[in-house]
Motif scaffolding. Structure first.
Motif, mmCIF file in Angstrom:
data_model
loop_
_atom_site.group_PDB
_atom_site.id
_atom_site.type_symbol
_atom_site.label_atom_id
_atom_site.label_comp_id
_atom_site.label_asym_id
_atom_site.label_seq_id
_atom_site.Cartn_x
_atom_site.Cartn_y
_atom_site.Cartn_z
ATOM 1 N N ALA A 108 -85.007 -15.822 -69.866
ATOM 2 C CA ALA A 108 -84.721 -15.761 -71.210
ATOM 3 C C ALA A 108 -84.756 -14.429 -71.757
ATOM 4 C CB ALA A 108 -86.225 -16.435 -71.832
ATOM 5 N N SER A 109 -85.239 -13.396 -71.403
ATOM 6 C CA SER A 109 -84.857 -11.973 -71.879
ATOM 7 C C SER A 109 -83.585 -11.824 -71.615
ATOM 8 C CB SER A 109 -86.016 -11.031 -71.311
ATOM 9 O OG SER A 109 -85.620 -10.739 -70.009
ATOM 10 N N ARG A 110 -83.023 -12.206 -70.604
ATOM 11 C CA ARG A 110 -81.759 -11.749 -70.307
ATOM 12 C C ARG A 110 -80.643 -12.604 -71.161
ATOM 13 N NH1 ARG A 110 -81.139 -7.531 -67.502
ATOM 14 N NH2 ARG A 110 -79.340 -8.015 -66.273
ATOM 15 N N ALA A 111 -81.132 -13.737 -71.570
ATOM 16 C CA ALA A 111 -80.159 -14.542 -72.503
ATOM 17 C C ALA A 111 -80.252 -13.637 -73.857
ATOM 18 C CB ALA A 111 -81.016 -15.970 -72.855
ATOM 19 N N VAL A 112 -81.508 -13.220 -74.396
ATOM 20 C CA VAL A 112 -81.394 -12.460 -75.591
ATOM 21 C C VAL A 112 -80.637 -11.234 -75.291
ATOM 22 C CG1 VAL A 112 -82.985 -11.101 -77.212
ATOM 23 C CG2 VAL A 112 -83.550 -13.376 -76.212
ATOM 24 N N LEU A 113 -80.870 -10.573 -74.156
ATOM 25 C CA LEU A 113 -79.946 -9.220 -73.926
ATOM 26 C C LEU A 113 -78.437 -9.738 -73.883
ATOM 27 C CD1 LEU A 113 -79.784 -6.282 -72.687
ATOM 28 C CD2 LEU A 113 -79.569 -7.514 -70.531
ATOM 29 N N GLY A 114 -77.919 -10.648 -73.715
ATOM 30 C CA GLY A 114 -76.632 -11.242 -73.650
ATOM 31 C C GLY A 114 -76.248 -11.268 -75.173
ATOM 32 N N LEU A 115 -77.148 -11.560 -76.021
ATOM 33 C CA LEU A 115 -76.435 -11.525 -77.484
ATOM 34 C C LEU A 115 -76.368 -10.176 -78.036
ATOM 35 C CD1 LEU A 115 -78.751 -14.806 -78.785
ATOM 36 C CD2 LEU A 115 -76.359 -14.526 -78.312
ATOM 37 N N ALA A 116 -77.237 -9.430 -77.609
ATOM 38 C CA ALA A 116 -77.222 -7.767 -77.991
ATOM 39 C C ALA A 116 -75.941 -7.304 -77.285
ATOM 40 C CB ALA A 116 -78.538 -7.448 -77.423
ATOM 41 N N VAL A 117 -75.699 -7.704 -76.124
ATOM 42 C CA VAL A 117 -74.507 -6.842 -75.693
ATOM 43 C C VAL A 117 -73.287 -7.380 -76.286
ATOM 44 C CG1 VAL A 117 -73.071 -6.928 -73.512
ATOM 45 C CG2 VAL A 117 -75.537 -6.883 -73.318
ATOM 46 N N ALA A 118 -73.119 -8.794 -76.623
ATOM 47 C CA ALA A 118 -72.195 -9.320 -77.402
ATOM 48 C C ALA A 118 -71.842 -8.264 -78.400
ATOM 49 C CB ALA A 118 -72.236 -10.799 -77.712
ATOM 50 N N GLY A 119 -73.086 -8.257 -79.417
ATOM 51 C CA GLY A 119 -72.915 -7.411 -80.537
ATOM 52 C C GLY A 119 -72.536 -6.172 -80.352
ATOM 53 N N VAL A 120 -72.889 -5.290 -79.314
ATOM 54 C CA VAL A 120 -72.514 -4.076 -78.866
ATOM 55 C C VAL A 120 -71.013 -4.089 -78.587
ATOM 56 C CG1 VAL A 120 -72.879 -2.098 -77.584
ATOM 57 C CG2 VAL A 120 -74.780 -3.078 -78.473
ATOM 58 N N MET A 121 -70.610 -4.902 -77.790
ATOM 59 C CA MET A 121 -69.220 -4.779 -77.245
ATOM 60 C C MET A 121 -68.104 -5.172 -78.411
ATOM 61 S SD MET A 121 -67.877 -6.332 -73.805
ATOM 62 C CE MET A 121 -66.399 -6.037 -72.955
#
Length: 419
Positions: A108-121
């Motif tokens: 679940a934490s990796r899913a939230v991390l994915g949204l953050a990475v999308a924002g950064v990238m």
């Protein structure tokens, strides 16, 4: 028009953008050497083999799902605030693995991390394409790819050492993202974006007219290349730790160092992108990418020693180093500025969807054929792809006009965007 002249501290701004780009490679690379230890920790969990693989790639699915929305938000409301929020979320979600005790909670934490990475990238790449034009843009995009690879070179050996200390420790590396926040706040202004006619879309009809200018077939090809390329590339961080451990008994430190050879070679290739782009069309660089990856994967597949695997990883990494840089530059050259965030988000989405799908696609094949045969077989397939794109580059691209085969946006042809 370019906004580079509006940067009050251009060198610091460029450095901040490049360092922020490293956060994307950190998302997976940081915990890759710890995968065997995580699997041992959760060996009794149902479907542990698949779920542990997803710990590395779960963020990819949510990058794929979240990127279109993030691209739309970035185009409509601005890049800067979204980058700041994403960076904070990145540190919190990524670092939470240090304290979580459940494999499901980690996922679940990796899913939230994915949204953050999308924002950064999405926002970092959009800011680069907003701030810089033509020759300068390709150069900075090449440096972006290099810094992403350099991040892997530094982090993978470090992550291997940390994984030998304990499987939780590498998760702490994500918190270094907070160090970049002050520089982001003070050096990255919101760009004054314009579409090719000089006016940003102000209504739904205007937006539809702008979207109608999109070279849809070209974007579909770019997205497909990103998807397939990442399914294949992510065999390295997902499968190589197990491949080396079972074949050679390699430790986490050795695995991390071996993986760093791939990202290091990718960094060198990215730095050379601007120069190579002067001589080759984007299609030609796709052929070059597949050619290097074909050789590297074949070497890995037939190897039985760490040293030879490292050679294969370096050759394959040199090819993969061109992939994202080339596709980003291609998109930036053929899409209107006003909706470029959306266009880049399509590539980001398919790119990381490929990461997520990689273990789901490759694992059944490797379970049946074995990892060595799978790597060698993929190498052969990539070799065929390299030949196809090399022929396409020769027969569809005039020798002196690198990208005239894409007439949808003659004003923004990749040739004019090369440096």
């Amino acid at each position: 028009m370019s906004d580079e002249t509006t940067l009050s501290r251009p060198r610091l701004a460029q450095g901040t953008l490049l360092l922020a780009s490293m956060l994307t490679i950190m998302a997976g690379a940081t915990i890759s050497p710890a995968l065997p230890a995580i699997q041992r920790e959760f060996a009794n969990a149902p479907n542990a083999g698949v779920l542990v693989g997803l710990v590395l790639t779960m963020h990819g699915l949510f990058i794929a799902v979240g990127s279109p929305l993030i691209g739309a938000l970035a185009d409509r409301y601005g890049r800067r605030w979204l980058l700041l929020v994403s960076t904070v979320l990145y540190a919190l979600a990524g670092g939470s693995g240090f304290v979580l005790d459940s494999l499901i909670a980690i996922l679940a934490s990796r899913a939230v991390l994915g949204l953050a990475v999308a924002g950064v990238m999405v926002t970092v790449t959009a800011l680069i394409t907003d701030y810089y034009e033509e020759n300068r843009r390709d150069t900075i995009l090449g440096r972006q790819g290099a810094f992403m690879s350099i991040g892997g070179v530094v982090l993978l050996p470090l992550a291997g050492v940390l994984a030998d200390i304990g499987w939780r420790v590498p998760f702490l590396v994500y918190t270094v993202a907070l160090v970049l926040l002050p520089a982001m706040v003070f050096t990255l202004p919101e760009p004054n974006r314009r579409d090719p006619t000089g006016n940003r879309p102000t209504s739904l009809d205007d937006l539809h007219q702008t979207l109608a200018q999109f070279p849809l077939r070209t974007l579909a090809l770019i997205a497909t290349l990103g998807l397939v390329g990442q399914i294949i590339f992510y065999m390295v961080p997902v499968q190589i730790p197990f491949y080396l451990e079972t074949r050679t008994g390699a430790s986490g430190t050795v695995i991390g160092t071996a993986l760093a050879a791939s990202t290091g070679a990718g960094g060198v290739a990215s730095l050379l992108y601007g120069r190579i782009r002067r001589s080759l069309s984007v299609i030609g660089i796709v052929a070059l990418t597949f050619g290097f990856m074909s050789i590297g994967y074949t070497v890995i597949g037939v190897s039985g020693t760490v040293r030879v695997v490292v050679v294969g990883l370096a050759v394959a990494g040199a090819g993969s180093g061109f992939l994202l840089t080339n596709l980003n530059a291609w998109i930036a050259a053929v899409t209107p500025e006003a909706v470029r965030g959306r266009a880049l988000s399509v590539l980001t989405s398919t790119f990381f969807l490929g990461q997520f799908l990689s273990p789901l696609v490759i694992q059944p094949v490797s379970d049946t054929l074995g990892l060595g045969t799978t790597f060698a077989g993929v190498g052969v397939v990539l070799g065929g792809g390299a030949v196809v794109f090399a022929l396409a580059a020769v027969y569809t691209t005039p020798p002196t006009e690198s990208d005239s085969e894409f007439p949808e946006h003659p004003r923004n042809s990749p040739e004019k965007a090369s440096d």
